[in-house]
Design an enzyme around this catalytic site. Structure first.
Site, short mmCIF file in Angstrom:
data_model
loop_
_atom_site.label_atom_id
_atom_site.label_comp_id
_atom_site.label_asym_id
_atom_site.label_seq_id
_atom_site.Cartn_x
_atom_site.Cartn_y
_atom_site.Cartn_z
N TRP A 110 21.11 -16.38 34.67
CA TRP A 110 19.30 -16.34 34.58
C TRP A 110 18.59 -17.37 35.43
O TRP A 110 17.52 -17.42 35.30
CB TRP A 110 19.03 -16.49 33.20
CG TRP A 110 19.70 -17.47 32.41
CD1 TRP A 110 20.64 -17.32 31.32
CD2 TRP A 110 19.55 -18.87 32.21
NE1 TRP A 110 21.04 -18.59 30.82
CE2 TRP A 110 20.07 -19.56 31.51
CE3 TRP A 110 18.58 -19.50 33.22
CZ2 TRP A 110 20.39 -20.83 31.29
CZ3 TRP A 110 18.83 -21.09 33.16
CH2 TRP A 110 19.58 -21.78 32.09
N LYS A 142 24.60 -6.13 36.06
CA LYS A 142 24.27 -6.54 34.75
C LYS A 142 23.37 -7.86 34.94
O LYS A 142 23.77 -8.92 35.11
CB LYS A 142 25.40 -6.87 33.66
CG LYS A 142 24.80 -7.14 32.30
CD LYS A 142 25.43 -8.27 31.43
CE LYS A 142 24.84 -8.87 30.41
NZ LYS A 142 23.55 -9.34 30.65
N SER A 200 28.33 -19.34 33.00
CA SER A 200 29.20 -20.32 32.65
C SER A 200 30.69 -20.17 32.60
O SER A 200 31.15 -18.97 32.52
CB SER A 200 28.70 -20.25 30.88
OG SER A 200 29.22 -19.48 30.34
N TYR A 205 39.03 -9.46 29.97
CA TYR A 205 38.80 -8.26 29.97
C TYR A 205 39.51 -7.74 31.16
O TYR A 205 39.98 -6.48 31.00
CB TYR A 205 37.40 -8.16 30.30
CG TYR A 205 36.30 -8.72 29.30
CD1 TYR A 205 36.65 -9.16 28.06
CD2 TYR A 205 35.11 -9.09 29.93
CE1 TYR A 205 35.55 -9.63 27.19
CE2 TYR A 205 34.08 -9.67 29.07
CZ TYR A 205 34.48 -9.95 27.80
OH TYR A 205 33.52 -10.39 26.83
N GLU A 230 32.08 -17.74 39.92
CA GLU A 230 31.32 -18.80 40.30
C GLU A 230 30.92 -19.29 39.03
O GLU A 230 29.83 -18.63 38.37
CB GLU A 230 30.42 -18.47 41.35
CG GLU A 230 29.92 -19.73 42.21
CD GLU A 230 28.87 -20.37 41.34
OE1 GLU A 230 29.00 -21.38 41.00
OE2 GLU A 230 27.72 -19.79 41.31
N CYS A 264 23.99 -24.61 39.12
CA CYS A 264 25.23 -24.92 38.98
C CYS A 264 25.85 -26.12 39.62
O CYS A 264 26.60 -26.78 39.56
CB CYS A 264 26.14 -23.77 39.07
SG CYS A 264 25.94 -22.90 40.49
N LYS A 306 19.26 -26.83 23.23
CA LYS A 306 20.36 -27.26 23.83
C LYS A 306 20.24 -28.34 24.64
O LYS A 306 20.82 -29.54 24.52
CB LYS A 306 21.40 -26.21 24.64
CG LYS A 306 22.51 -26.77 25.36
CD LYS A 306 22.92 -25.78 26.09
CE LYS A 306 24.18 -26.54 27.28
NZ LYS A 306 24.53 -25.92 28.41
N GLU A 317 28.14 -30.05 31.23
CA GLU A 317 27.14 -29.48 31.94
C GLU A 317 26.03 -29.08 31.08
O GLU A 317 25.89 -28.38 30.36
CB GLU A 317 27.61 -28.28 32.63
CG GLU A 317 26.67 -27.71 33.60
CD GLU A 317 27.05 -26.59 34.31
OE1 GLU A 317 26.74 -26.23 35.56
OE2 GLU A 317 27.83 -25.66 33.49
#
Length: 501
Positions: free
Chosen positions: A168, A192, A246, A256, A268, A303, A353, A395
């Site tokens: 996001w 997605k 993340s 998966y 990444e 990031c 957070k 992080e």
């Protein structure tokens, strides 16, 4: 330089936009098959923006089937590379014409300053797609060395149907980083977007159809991770997944893959990136400007943010004085005001957070900032006693910079590498040998010297350790992850096995 509108003009544009709210599958907008929706809000105001299609596994199945049909019948994958290039260049032109709209969509959806969207995110998105489009008909396959009796061709083929899972923090730019090389290679994609930031991805899909991209080649399925991300990761007809986000979620995509068809996975993920400033660094004012940009650009929701300042004894206080001066040039406020440099954090959950870390300072000392108002966190600098502090280990993904004082070059490198991450790093020094030695010793995918940055579109971007693996974004290398190598071995000998003259 992109021409900026006024605050009033951006606000008026935001009110006038018709927001896309449905998934985009097989060339058209479609509600979720269940009829369910979820609410998306403007994080700066808390105001509802729209009710978005809350897709589920059945929508993923439909999108993957349409992507597979498009890939297998060759409507995109078998086009001449030059034809694919022309379609993507038409998309580039449409994006250029709609830059103000796209910048506002990004800002109201994510809380990002419209200044950043208009001057960086949207122009870089356009440049990325143009760069990969121009590369399509300039990548050559190979002929391997062989005997006179054989010809050995090494060719690239599109990997097939690709699931692209977006973060996001840079919705449109991360989309471009992935669809640029994926579409250039001839893949069909199912995207997605993050549930928090789906608007600009849907708008780009609409523009791609207008540019001539065939139906089914670019599909966007909106919704949550459990409802869309996991079914996409587990789908037996998805050939690979490229994920940015993340580290915890990245781990899930490996599971998966293992539990389904062993699809390729490119990750990444996170970072706790060091910025080393040695005591021979030149022009501390310039260094401070890079430190502030590295730590607080995009509200630290990055990031590759330089979130650990490792500074050598003797210059720490002088450097922090200059950092404080530059922080004053980063006003906090309304994201649609082009003067704002620090916008709202992306969601209430993420705000809680990040603001929660202000309560974990402990033995550290807040030297700059530390304010939080429910939507925004001000640029904050905290001196901490060492690299074991929680602010140095985790992080935060917000505008909080941790400062660690060291006594030597060797200690700085040791602390820089003392992390589970390895995405990016910076080193500031006037000593060329130490700069090169340090860059080689730091375990990170990108190391900048006397600057903060990530390189540019021509340089591969990705990490070491728990920051990711499997491929690289940007550069020619980005195309590798969306293609497979095939050897075609031609026997030129006659029926008796003799070389044919």
């Amino acid at each position: 330089m992109t021409d900026l509108l006024t605050k009033g003009e951006y606000a008026a544009l935001a009110k006038s936009l018709e927001l896309p709210v449905n998934a985009f599958i097989d060339g058209s907008f479609r509600p979720a098959q269940s009829g369910k929706t979820f609410e998306t809000v403007n994080p700066a105001t808390g105001a509802k923006l729209a009710d978005m299609a809350a897709c589920g596994p059945e929508d993923v199945d439909f999108a993957v089937a349409k992507a597979r049909d498009a890939f297998e019948d060759g409507r995109w994958s078998r086009l001449h590379p030059g034809e694919r290039k022309e379609v993507l260049l038409k998309l580039v032109k449409l994006l250029e014409r709609n830059q103000p709209e796209l910048a506002v969509l990004e800002s109201i959806d994510s809380g990002k300053p419209v200044y950043d969207c208009a001057t960086t995110d949207i122009p870089e998105t356009i440049h990325c797609l143009k760069w990969h489009a121009e590369l399509i008909d300039k990548i050559y396959d190979q002929v391997a060395p062989s005997s006179d009796s054989h010809v050995a061709l090494v060719v690239r083929e599109a990997v097939g149907v690709v699931g692209l899972v977006l973060p996001w923090n840079f919705p449109l730019l991360m989309l471009a980083w992935k669809i640029g090389p994926a579409l250039a290679a001839g893949c069909s994609v199912v995207v997605k977007p993050a549930a928090e930031t789906s608007l600009s991805t849907l708008r780009l899909a609409e523009l791609a159809m207008e540019a001539g991209l065939p139906a089914g080649v670019l599909n966007v399925v909106t919704g949550g991770g459990a409802e869309v991300g996991e079914p996409l990761g587990r789908h037996p007809d998805v050939d690979m997944v490229s994920f940015t986000g993340s580290t915890a979620t990245g781990r899930r995509f490996l599971h998966y893959s293992a539990d389904s068809n062993l699809k390729e996975v490119v990750l990444e993920m996170g970072g706790k990136n060091p910025c080393i400033v040695l005591d021979d660094a030149e022009n501390l004012d310039v260094v401070a400007a890079h430190v502030v940009n590295g730590a607080f650009w995009n509200m630290g929701e990055n990031c590759s943010a330089a979130s650990r300042l490792i500074v050598q004894s003797g210059i720490k206080d002088r450097l922090l004085e200059k950092v404080a001066a530059h922080v004053r040039e980063w006003p906090v406020g309304d994201p649609l005001d082009p003067e704002t440099r620090i916008g709202a954090l992306v969601s209430k959950a993420h705000y809680d957070k990040v603001a929660g870390y202000l309560d974990k300072v402990g033995k550290g000392k807040v030297v700059i900032g530390g304010e939080a108002n429910g939507t925004h966190v001000s640029p904050t600098v905290v001196e901490i006693p060492g690299n074991d502090h929680v602010l140095a280990r985790e992080e935060i993904f917000g505008p909080i910079l941790s400062v660690i004082e060291v006594g030597s070059f060797e200690e700085a490198i040791r602390i820089a590498n003392d992390t589970v991450y390895g995405l990016a790093a910076s080193i500031f020094t006037a000593n060329a040998k130490r700069a090169i030695r340090g860059a080689r010793m730091i375990r990170a995918g990108t190391v900048t010297v006397n600057s903060f940055g990530e390189g540019d579109i021509s340089t591969p971007f990705g990490g070491y350790k728990q920051s990711g693996f499997g491929g690289r974004d940007n550069g020619v290398h980005a195309h590798d992850q969306y293609t497979q190598l095939k050897t075609i071995w031609l026997d030129l000998s006659d029926d008796a096995g003799n070389t044919v003259d």
